[in-house]
Design an enzyme around this catalytic site. Structure first.
Site, PDB file in Angstrom:
ATOM      1  N   ARG A  18      30.771  53.218  62.608  1.00  0.00           N
ATOM      2  CA  ARG A  18      31.242  53.705  61.301  1.00  0.00           C
ATOM      3  C   ARG A  18      31.695  52.561  60.388  1.00  0.00           C
ATOM      4  NH1 ARG A  18      37.147  56.726  61.998  1.00  0.00           N
ATOM      5  NH2 ARG A  18      38.208  55.068  63.122  1.00  0.00           N
TER       6      ARG A  18
ATOM      7  N   HIS B 146      31.600  63.087  63.878  1.00  0.00           N
ATOM      8  CA  HIS B 146      32.999  63.473  63.615  1.00  0.00           C
ATOM      9  C   HIS B 146      33.070  64.245  62.292  1.00  0.00           C
ATOM     10  CE1 HIS B 146      37.262  63.001  62.917  1.00  0.00           C
ATOM     11  NE2 HIS B 146      37.447  62.080  63.828  1.00  0.00           N
TER      12      HIS B 146
ATOM     13  N   GLU C  99      33.685  68.309  66.095  1.00  0.00           N
ATOM     14  CA  GLU C  99      32.897  67.107  66.342  1.00  0.00           C
ATOM     15  C   GLU C  99      31.932  67.326  67.518  1.00  0.00           C
ATOM     16  OE1 GLU C  99      35.638  63.793  66.669  1.00  0.00           O
ATOM     17  OE2 GLU C  99      37.143  64.924  65.570  1.00  0.00           O
TER      18      GLU C  99
HETATM   19  C1  BG6 Z   1      39.780  62.615  66.175  1.00  0.00           C
HETATM   20  C2  BG6 Z   1      40.688  62.275  67.316  1.00  0.00           C
HETATM   21  O1  BG6 Z   1      38.477  62.669  66.644  1.00  0.00           O
HETATM   22  O2  BG6 Z   1      39.861  61.604  65.176  1.00  0.00           O
HETATM   23  C3  BG6 Z   1      42.112  62.108  66.797  1.00  0.00           C
HETATM   24  O3  BG6 Z   1      40.611  63.283  68.286  1.00  0.00           O
HETATM   25  C4  BG6 Z   1      42.137  61.082  65.680  1.00  0.00           C
HETATM   26  O4  BG6 Z   1      42.951  61.702  67.867  1.00  0.00           O
HETATM   27  C5  BG6 Z   1      41.141  61.479  64.613  1.00  0.00           C
HETATM   28  O5  BG6 Z   1      43.437  61.021  65.124  1.00  0.00           O
HETATM   29  C6  BG6 Z   1      41.053  60.490  63.447  1.00  0.00           C
HETATM   30  O6  BG6 Z   1      40.793  59.210  63.910  1.00  0.00           O
HETATM   31  P1  BG6 Z   1      40.720  57.995  62.906  1.00  0.00           P
HETATM   32  O7  BG6 Z   1      40.492  56.764  63.750  1.00  0.00           O
HETATM   33  O8  BG6 Z   1      39.590  58.260  61.970  1.00  0.00           O
HETATM   34  O9  BG6 Z   1      42.050  57.963  62.186  1.00  0.00           O
END
Ligand code: BG6
Length: 294
Positions: free
Chosen positions: A98, A158, A262
């Site tokens: 990403r 995600h 996700e």
């Molecule tokens: C989710 C995780 O997939 O992504 C969470 O399960 C996490 O724990 C969230 O907080 C966001 O992650 P990031 O790295 O984009 O802040």
């Protein structure tokens, strides 16, 4: 100046390329059946709106748009690890895919959709990501082990969905799956037999059998169906108040309007590939509006 190999691509008329915020190269899809947007940074789909519908993907108004930083919202690709890297907690969360500029390799359009295919090498893996914008949004990540030894990876599409109000949303399709509770050191919780409803911070890795997951949104009278292939886990996430307040790129009041579902292969559902072997994971998303949830 747009980098990459964009100028050598014959672009269909329903696809335009420009620079978005932060100067990030961006592809915009304008098709009678759907509009959409994708940044080459992270191969990040940030918008998909079937004609006549509200936008389906959620984007934070506080997102960064900068090289080396993830975009908050849309569909970040987590790869080759999910969350913290097991043997290196200082490594970037959710992996490198990403954070990298992907190469746009192919574009195509027809009466049904516009398709973009992007590529990235993260040694030893060669990644191809095909995104098809139409009445359905299809996201397909293919990973090939281009190295000389077996190698494992985790991956997640995600996906941030826009919802009317998280309090008025249920998730169907995971009733029969155990989950790992990320808020309790990944403790395994047995299947509840019930749809998921949201009353607080939720961060779960469901160990599902690969069936479709449906978001039922009573506030907007719509259902979003996430079908999948090649995925053995589904992450369900909403940060609620305190975690939202801790994230600088997430507005303090934005959490009721989003939900992440996700399509993933994480934890003991990680994938191991022998040299030359490939794996494909696909999410196909459809919206059905005007259906009052039962
Ligand atoms: C989710 C995780 O997939 O992504 C969470 O399960 C996490 O724990 C969230 O907080 C966001 O992650 P990031 O790295 O984009 O802040």
């Amino acid at each position: 100046m747009i980098q990459n190999n964009l100028s050598s691509l014959a672009l269909p008329s329903r696809l335009a390329l420009d620079e978005g915020p932060g100067g990030l190269p961006r592809a915009t899809v304008t098709h009678p059946l759907a509009s959409g947007e994708l940044y080459l940074h992270g191969a990040h789909a940030s918008r998909w709106q079937p004609a006549g519908e509200r936008p389906v993907l959620w984007m934070s108004e506080r997102s960064d748009f900068a090289p080396g930083k993830p975009i908050r919202g849309g569909v970040p690709i987590c790869f080759p690890w999910f969350g913290a890297k097991a043997d290196d907690p200082a490594a970037p969360g959710h992996g490198l895919a990403r954070l990298r500029a992907w190469t746009l390799e192919e574009t195509a359009a027809d009466d049904e959709s516009v398709t973009l295919t992007l590529a990235l090498t993260l040694d030893p893996f060669a990644l191809r990501y095909r995104v098809r914008f139409g009445r359905e949004l299809s996201l397909s990540l293919s990973v090939r082990n281009a190295g000389a030894a077996a190698a494992s990876f985790e991956a997640a599409l995600h996906t941030y969905f826009a919802v009317s109000d998280i309090h008025r949303v249920r998730v169907l399709g995971l009733e029969g799956a155990d989950y790992l509770d990320q808020l309790a050191d990944r403790r395994r919780v047995p299947a509840t037999g019930r749809p998921i409803e949201f009353t607080g911070e939720t961060d779960r890795i469901y160990l599902d059998e690969g069936g479709a997951v449906t978001i039922e949104d009573a506030g907007w009278d719509r259902r979003i169906r996430v079908g999948k292939r090649g995925s053995g886990s589904t992450v369900v996430w909403n940060p609620w108040t305190a975690k939202a307040a801790r994230m600088p790129d997430f507005g303090d009041e934005e959490w009721p309007g989003m939900l992440c579902i996700e399509t993933a292969n994480v934890g003991d559902r990680a994938v191991t590939l022998e040299p030359g072997q490939a794996h494909e994971m696909e999410a196909s998303i459809r919206v059905n509006s005007g259906v009052r949830p039962s």
